[in-house]
Motif scaffolding. Sequence first.
Motif, PDB file in Angstrom:
ATOM      1  N   VAL A   1      18.080   4.385  83.980  1.00 47.53           N
ATOM      2  CA  VAL A   1      18.983   3.236  83.902  1.00 47.53           C
ATOM      3  C   VAL A   1      18.244   1.990  83.403  1.00 47.53           C
ATOM      4  O   VAL A   1      18.790   1.184  82.656  1.00 47.53           O
ATOM      5  N   TRP A   2      16.963   1.858  83.750  1.00 46.42           N
ATOM      6  CA  TRP A   2      16.217   0.660  83.342  1.00 46.42           C
ATOM      7  C   TRP A   2      15.948   0.659  81.835  1.00 46.42           C
ATOM      8  O   TRP A   2      15.957  -0.397  81.214  1.00 46.42           O
ATOM      9  N   ASP A   3      15.715   1.836  81.272  1.00 47.77           N
ATOM     10  CA  ASP A   3      15.531   1.915  79.817  1.00 47.77           C
ATOM     11  C   ASP A   3      16.822   1.553  79.103  1.00 47.77           C
ATOM     12  O   ASP A   3      16.812   0.843  78.103  1.00 47.77           O
ATOM     13  N   ARG A   4      17.914   2.063  79.610  1.00 47.11           N
ATOM     14  CA  ARG A   4      19.203   1.758  78.974  1.00 47.11           C
ATOM     15  C   ARG A   4      19.573   0.295  79.152  1.00 47.11           C
ATOM     16  O   ARG A   4      20.165  -0.330  78.280  1.00 47.11           O
ATOM     17  N   PHE A   5      19.181  -0.258  80.282  1.00 43.82           N
ATOM     18  CA  PHE A   5      19.416  -1.686  80.518  1.00 43.82           C
ATOM     19  C   PHE A   5      18.657  -2.521  79.477  1.00 43.82           C
ATOM     20  O   PHE A   5      19.189  -3.461  78.896  1.00 43.82           O
ATOM     21  N   LYS A   6      17.415  -2.141  79.236  1.00 42.11           N
ATOM     22  CA  LYS A   6      16.589  -2.874  78.274  1.00 42.11           C
ATOM     23  C   LYS A   6      17.192  -2.764  76.874  1.00 42.11           C
ATOM     24  O   LYS A   6      17.268  -3.748  76.135  1.00 42.11           O
ATOM     25  N   ALA A   7      17.637  -1.556  76.527  1.00 40.39           N
ATOM     26  CA  ALA A   7      18.217  -1.342  75.190  1.00 40.39           C
ATOM     27  C   ALA A   7      19.504  -2.148  75.002  1.00 40.39           C
ATOM     28  O   ALA A   7      19.905  -2.427  73.879  1.00 40.39           O
ATOM     29  N   MET A   8      20.148  -2.499  76.103  1.00 42.25           N
ATOM     30  CA  MET A   8      21.428  -3.216  76.039  1.00 42.25           C
ATOM     31  C   MET A   8      21.224  -4.729  75.880  1.00 42.25           C
ATOM     32  O   MET A   8      22.183  -5.463  75.663  1.00 42.25           O
TER      33      MET A   8
END
Lengths: 175, 642
Positions: B36-43
């Motif tokens: 979730v943290w990687d996807r948060f960063k990508a967002m």
Amino acid sequence: MKKKAIVADIERCMACKTCEIMCAVAHSNSKELFSSMLEDQPPEKRISVEKAENFTVPLQCRHCEDAPCVSICPTKAMIKLGPGQAVILEKEKCIGCKMCILVCPFGVIKLDREGKAIIKCDLCIERLKEGKLPACVSSCPTKTLEFKEIEEFTKNVKEKALEKIISAFQDRKKK
Amino acid sequence: MLETKDKNLSKLAKKSVDPAAQEILKHAEAEGISTVWDRFKAMQPQCGFGLSGLCCRICHMGPCRISPFADGPQRGICGADADLMVTRNLTRQIAVGTSAHGDHARSVAHALILAAEGKGGYQIADEVKLHKLASEWGIKTDGRKKEEIAKEIGHLALEEFGKQEGTLRFINRVPKKRREIWEKYGLIPRAIDLEVSQTLNRTTIGVDNDYKNLIFAGIRTALANGWGGSMIATELQDIIFGRPRPIRSQVNLGVLKEDEVNVLVHGHEPVLSAMLVKASRDPEILAKAKASGAGGINLAGICCTANEIMMRYGIPIAGNYLHQELALITGAVEAMIVDVQCVIPSLTDLANCFHTEIITTSPKGKSIGSVYIEFHEENALQIAKEILMRAIKNYPNRQRNKVDIPKEKMDLVGGFSTEEVFTFLGGKYRATYRPLNDAIINGRLRGVAAIVGCNNPHFPQDYGHLEMAKALLKNDVLVVETGCSAIACAKYGMLKPEAAYEYAGRGLREICEAVGIPPILHLGACVDISRILTACVEVIKEGGLGVDFSDLPVAGAAPEWMSEKAITIAHYVIGTGIYTVLGGPLSILGSKNVTNFLCNEIEELLGGKFAFEPDPVKGAELMINHINKKRAALKLRPMMYQ
């Protein structure tokens, strides 16, 4: 014709990324949102909204007057169309050596999705010929991005600076 | 805009302050597993129109966006201004939250009827509570079997969802003053589904164009959750599965075992998880587990369903909301059994990296790539056994070289309830709220604060819950928690009685020492925030602290909220008259009027209001100031140890 550039007022950017989507659409075959999503090679954006501290900043090619990417290109694929005009890439001459990517001071030249071709902002030259604005500019809902003559831009900056100088001067006078 | 600006936190701690999470995140990064943290960063950066509530997709004249700057459109195509646009979006979110807890409660009412009919393996575990509720609802009990009474309660509970006339039964629990306030503003909730569906109608194009009127509809819909869906769920679950009593358990990823079949249950409804507990203790199933080479079956929970079975059976908790992916990355989970709510869509892809099976059980919540075993309350125990057998069969497939179980696990005491929690203060034979009220009146205790809600990658995992709790405890504020907040503080040992020595102010410490309770009381799952409401009712009834919720020296907070359920809860709490601090702001900041209404003006009308404060310590200060204000208004004694 006076020379215009894309300028960004970063205090207005809401990070909605409409510029990114409409840039990709402008570089698709169909030039139309829903059809472009269904193309075999989905189009790619040439602009990106980046986050830095509390600001969000739309970044794309600045079309430098003395462009390092143009100077370094060994096959003369990257060319400057003339003073104040766009820096564009002639695809058929490009050998994919990536030197332009290495020397770009803004990091806005990139490889395409498959890692085969170089892509960058072309200042929407096709749209300009049709009398339209660059896609990122025309789609921006907050007028963060504008396509302006440099003189017009500097005139606005000067006016704002003068306001500050005058109010500071008046404040000091009151004291 | 939302991130916690704590410069002292390391890069990893900005994701999660939990060492177990940090270990798994390092492991995930090395293995190239996205979380979730990687996807948060990508967002990043996230859209300001969405964050501020200024984006409307309700009708097909749009979509519309209102510009936060004066030179752009200030109204949508229909003419909605920023006030109406943010309010329509907000009230829709409230309706969703009420429907979520309502649907949960509906399953429980069905299970109660099945228990009465002797089906599905459910029982009536708490006859005292059954009789109490029967007399409250005017159900005849003399000479009737508990099954007959339970069946009638179950059917009456189901009527609470769809009846077309009258108001919710639990409104009778609300003190007179509060009922008068609700009557004045038209806030007395009718049937739960009626409130949800009518609110949705009011937000469609061209119905309720008055933002204040619409906010009140939203609050009434939220009250249909707090005093309706959530309260029905809590009460009936207690009748079926037993009222929680203080119980020891353990928490964090270290509860997973190297040499046992690890089965995680994740989601919300104990009608499923409680049956898995029962099945996991079945001798036949245990023998099968042993036969597969494992030492046994290790059942553990994630999110609120974990709280449900920890509170009643002492089942260990593997983690809270942001632990769901991390638990799978340990590589040691044979099966994760899920039902509904907060079960994120990334799990099935993630499970593909390991031997883990995600088993979906609800026709309401399927997931592509999962194994689907439909759960029916009628055959609950049989299905639970079938699911466990599948997990046992999967045990030999565990790839030992991929296993990384962090060592972190912590003891905790949970399982408090309205009936038992505060009566402890009076001792077993003097079950009364008097000692609690007296402690507040005498200034030994400043007041009571509830910290609830989720995890959210906008904030370091658990940081908000921990720092807010520490600041409150230090100032002699007793803290009650539910849901992922309780799991957060439990992981750091704050739910152990001895935590009072480390964290509590002198007055609170004296109480914890005398009674032997932790300074933070774990009241259950997110539906059990209804227990906090009923506890407040008991405090008011006991006397000496005012006649309404808004008189009490109490406050609520959700420092890391993310779910629509949290939005609904927040609104029923302020609608009940209680001050509430939210970590991230609601998506209403695009309207100055709505923000001002919910954060200021509404206090005059309803007694409760919101504050948005991302810094948990500053949030705690706001709560303490509020509690002090209420103490002064009640003319209570100065704090004993200041």
